[in-house]
Design an enzyme around this catalytic site. Structure first.
Site, PDB file in Angstrom:
ATOM      1  N   GLU A 132      74.767  81.902 -24.901  1.00 39.63           N
ATOM      2  CA  GLU A 132      74.755  81.763 -23.438  1.00 39.63           C
ATOM      3  C   GLU A 132      74.664  80.275 -23.083  1.00 39.63           C
ATOM      4  OE1 GLU A 132      71.543  84.085 -21.861  1.00 39.63           O
ATOM      5  OE2 GLU A 132      72.107  85.887 -22.971  1.00 39.63           O
ATOM      6  N   GLU A 134      74.872  76.780 -21.160  1.00 39.72           N
ATOM      7  CA  GLU A 134      74.801  76.273 -19.784  1.00 39.72           C
ATOM      8  C   GLU A 134      75.289  74.821 -19.754  1.00 39.72           C
ATOM      9  OE1 GLU A 134      70.869  78.941 -18.542  1.00 39.72           O
ATOM     10  OE2 GLU A 134      70.639  76.838 -19.101  1.00 39.72           O
ATOM     11  N   GLU A 189      73.952  78.643 -12.166  1.00 38.15           N
ATOM     12  CA  GLU A 189      72.604  78.739 -12.729  1.00 38.15           C
ATOM     13  C   GLU A 189      71.568  78.240 -11.719  1.00 38.15           C
ATOM     14  OE1 GLU A 189      70.310  79.515 -14.765  1.00 38.15           O
ATOM     15  OE2 GLU A 189      71.496  80.858 -16.011  1.00 38.15           O
ATOM     16  N   GLU A 196      76.788  78.710 -15.933  1.00 36.27           N
ATOM     17  CA  GLU A 196      76.734  79.428 -17.209  1.00 36.27           C
ATOM     18  C   GLU A 196      77.936  80.359 -17.295  1.00 36.27           C
ATOM     19  OE1 GLU A 196      74.057  82.968 -19.187  1.00 36.27           O
ATOM     20  OE2 GLU A 196      72.964  81.252 -18.382  1.00 36.27           O
ATOM     21  N   HIS A 245      70.812  80.059 -24.998  1.00 33.09           N
ATOM     22  CA  HIS A 245      70.122  81.195 -25.592  1.00 33.09           C
ATOM     23  C   HIS A 245      71.040  81.866 -26.609  1.00 33.09           C
ATOM     24  CE1 HIS A 245      67.699  81.608 -21.568  1.00 33.09           C
ATOM     25  NE2 HIS A 245      67.456  80.479 -22.211  1.00 33.09           N
ATOM     26  N   ARG A 316      59.889  86.308 -20.019  1.00 30.42           N
ATOM     27  CA  ARG A 316      60.848  85.293 -20.455  1.00 30.42           C
ATOM     28  C   ARG A 316      60.209  83.949 -20.761  1.00 30.42           C
ATOM     29  NH1 ARG A 316      66.359  86.651 -18.829  1.00 30.42           N
ATOM     30  NH2 ARG A 316      66.368  88.744 -17.987  1.00 30.42           N
ATOM     31  N   GLU A 333      66.722  87.548 -28.938  1.00 33.56           N
ATOM     32  CA  GLU A 333      67.203  86.399 -28.170  1.00 33.56           C
ATOM     33  C   GLU A 333      66.285  85.201 -28.412  1.00 33.56           C
ATOM     34  OE1 GLU A 333      68.356  85.197 -23.559  1.00 33.56           O
ATOM     35  OE2 GLU A 333      66.807  86.700 -23.929  1.00 33.56           O
ATOM     36  N   ARG A 335      65.441  81.582 -27.382  1.00 32.64           N
ATOM     37  CA  ARG A 335      65.693  80.927 -26.098  1.00 32.64           C
ATOM     38  C   ARG A 335      65.507  79.408 -26.134  1.00 32.64           C
ATOM     39  NH1 ARG A 335      62.651  81.830 -22.286  1.00 32.64           N
ATOM     40  NH2 ARG A 335      64.173  82.031 -20.607  1.00 32.64           N
TER      41      ARG A 335
END
Length: 444
Positions: A132, A134, A189, A196, A245, A316, A333, A335
């Site tokens: 993922e 960004e 984002e 993203e 991520h 998160r 995941e 991060r």
């Protein structure tokens, strides 16, 4: 992954009017390099006879060992859609070989293949990655140089007119789709100017190839819109930085090894051992997954980036989150990774850490289901939560002390990576920064 033979490529070159081919590879810092050849040299390239000077590439070899070969991976063949006007340009990603025909230990892509073989020896057939990434979009000045002026004031999931990068992002997605990417989502984002684009997971090697291709496409299309795209982790103070991520899963013959309906959270013993390995080695692989001085400006409390080593299926704030999807989509995941990382090296250390947990049947600590950012240091220590390194220098010291993570890069890559990054830290450490002058010039 599409499969191509030499005959397929020669046929496509003729049908699509391809005039040039870029033989692409990645250096130790994650920078894309390429040798562009006219189509007349394609047969030589496909026969693995194309040489280049490896001594000119960061982290490769000394001048007396400079002759190296490019071995194209035919399945990475793709035509760049934006080059159609004057005869198309295509791309092949290459592995690097020594002049004696052996794989080069300092090639990040070849090194990842080596770690993937260790995975296969443990009985797993696939290591899947869903990234993922960004990035920020800044305006260019009249000379074509990037400024610090953002082109929008949008926030998370905003639409136009707040999100002025929408047209650029849409064009990026269209180009990616034309190149065979399956884009799952694209959105603004949290920070102004930040975006993203998520594309479908793939086996680790292809996913790393896709990350590198993605970066190239984003930068190319942004410039066509008068913008500069940067994957710098923290280009602006006071707003969120850019992460990448990484959604990870191990498979055995099409079956997700992380999924078990009979276990708590439906996570298998293998998944828990993998999590334990990541947690055990996280401070030590951070130099690779967060490889710049600037990376550590992102890993601070208050901006959604993880800076504490823990895991959870609910919140998160920890380093590791377990997304809610189960079955084939069960995944871990991680991060903390940022988009400045060399994806091939990052996947090598993440996989090695997870496999170490599986080999030694490690047990992860209890999940942390409360917001770690509001816990004080004593509460974090009581819960067994350690901090990620605060600087690149600290991260390099931890890296050098972890045999598993060093071995994940191999002797050549580890040595040259540390050397390059210690130089980077020393340049930063000895530089006088504007903040220091603002604070101290008048005071002292």
């Amino acid at each position: 992954m599409s499969k191509f033979s030499k005959e397929d490529i020669f046929r496509i070159v003729k049908e699509e009017n391809v005039k040039y081919i870029r033989l692409q590879f990645t250096d130790i810092l994650g920078t894309i390099k390429n040798v562009e050849i006219p189509v007349s040299q394609l047969e030589k390239a496909l026969d693995n006879k194309m040489m280049f000077d490896g001594s000119s590439i960061e982290g490769f070899v000394r001048i007396e060992e400079s002759d190296m070969y490019l071995f194209p991976d035919l399945d990475t063949w793709v035509i760049f859609p934006w080059t159609a006007e004057k005869g198309k340009v295509a791309r092949l990603i290459c592995d690097i070989y020594n002049s004696d025909g052996t794989p080069f230990d300092g090639d990040p892509r070849t090194n990842l293949k080596r770690v993937l073989k260790e995975m296969e020896e443990l009985g797993f057939t696939d290591f899947n990655l869903g990234p993922e990434p960004e990035f920020f979009l800044f305006k260019l000045d009249e000379k074509g140089e990037p400024t610090l002026e953002l082109n929008d004031s949008g926030g998370y999931f905003d639409l136009a007119p707040m999100d002025l990068g929408e047209n650029c992002r849409r064009d990026i997605v269209l180009e990616l789709e034309e190149m065979g990417f399956e884009v799952e989502a694209s959105h603004h984002e949290v920070a102004p100017g930040q975006h993203e684009i998520d594309f479908k997971y793939a086996s680790a090697l292809k996913a790393c190839d896709d990350i590198q291709t993605f970066k190239l496409v984003v930068k190319t299309i942004a410039r066509k819109h008068g913008l500069h795209a940067t994957f710098m982790p923290k280009p602006l103070f006071g707003v969120n930085g850019s992460g990448m991520h990484c959604n990870l899963s191990l498979f055995t013959n099409g079956k997700n090894a992380f999924y078990d309906t009979n276990n708590e959270l439906e996570l298998s013993d293998v998944a828990r051992q993998f999590i334990a390995g990541i947690i055990n080695h996280a401070p030590n692989f951070t130099a690779v997954t967060n490889p710049t001085v600037n990376s550590y400006k992102r890993l601070v409390p208050g901006y959604e980036a993880p800076c504490y080593v823990a895991w959870s299926a609910r919140n998160r704030s920890p380093l590791i989150r377990i997304p809610a999807s189960r079955g084939l989509s069960t995944r871990v995941e991680v991060r903390s990774v940022d988009p400045a990382a060399n994806p091939y090296l990052a996947m090598a250390v993440l996989l090695a850490a997870g496999l170490d947990g599986i080999k030694n049947k490690l047990t992860p600590p209890a999940p942390i289901d409360r917001n770690i950012y509001v816990m004080n240091k004593a509460e974090r220590l009581e819960a067994g939560i350690v901090d990620l390194p605060a600087t690149l220098a600290q991260a390099l010291d931890l890296f050098k002390a972890d045999e598993i993570i060093v071995n994940a890069l191999g002797e050549h890559l580890a040595e040259h990576f540390v050397e390059a990054k210690e130089i980077e830290w020393d340049m930063f450490r000895t530089q006088v920064h504007p903040w220091e002058r603002e604070q101290y010039m008048s005071m002292y």
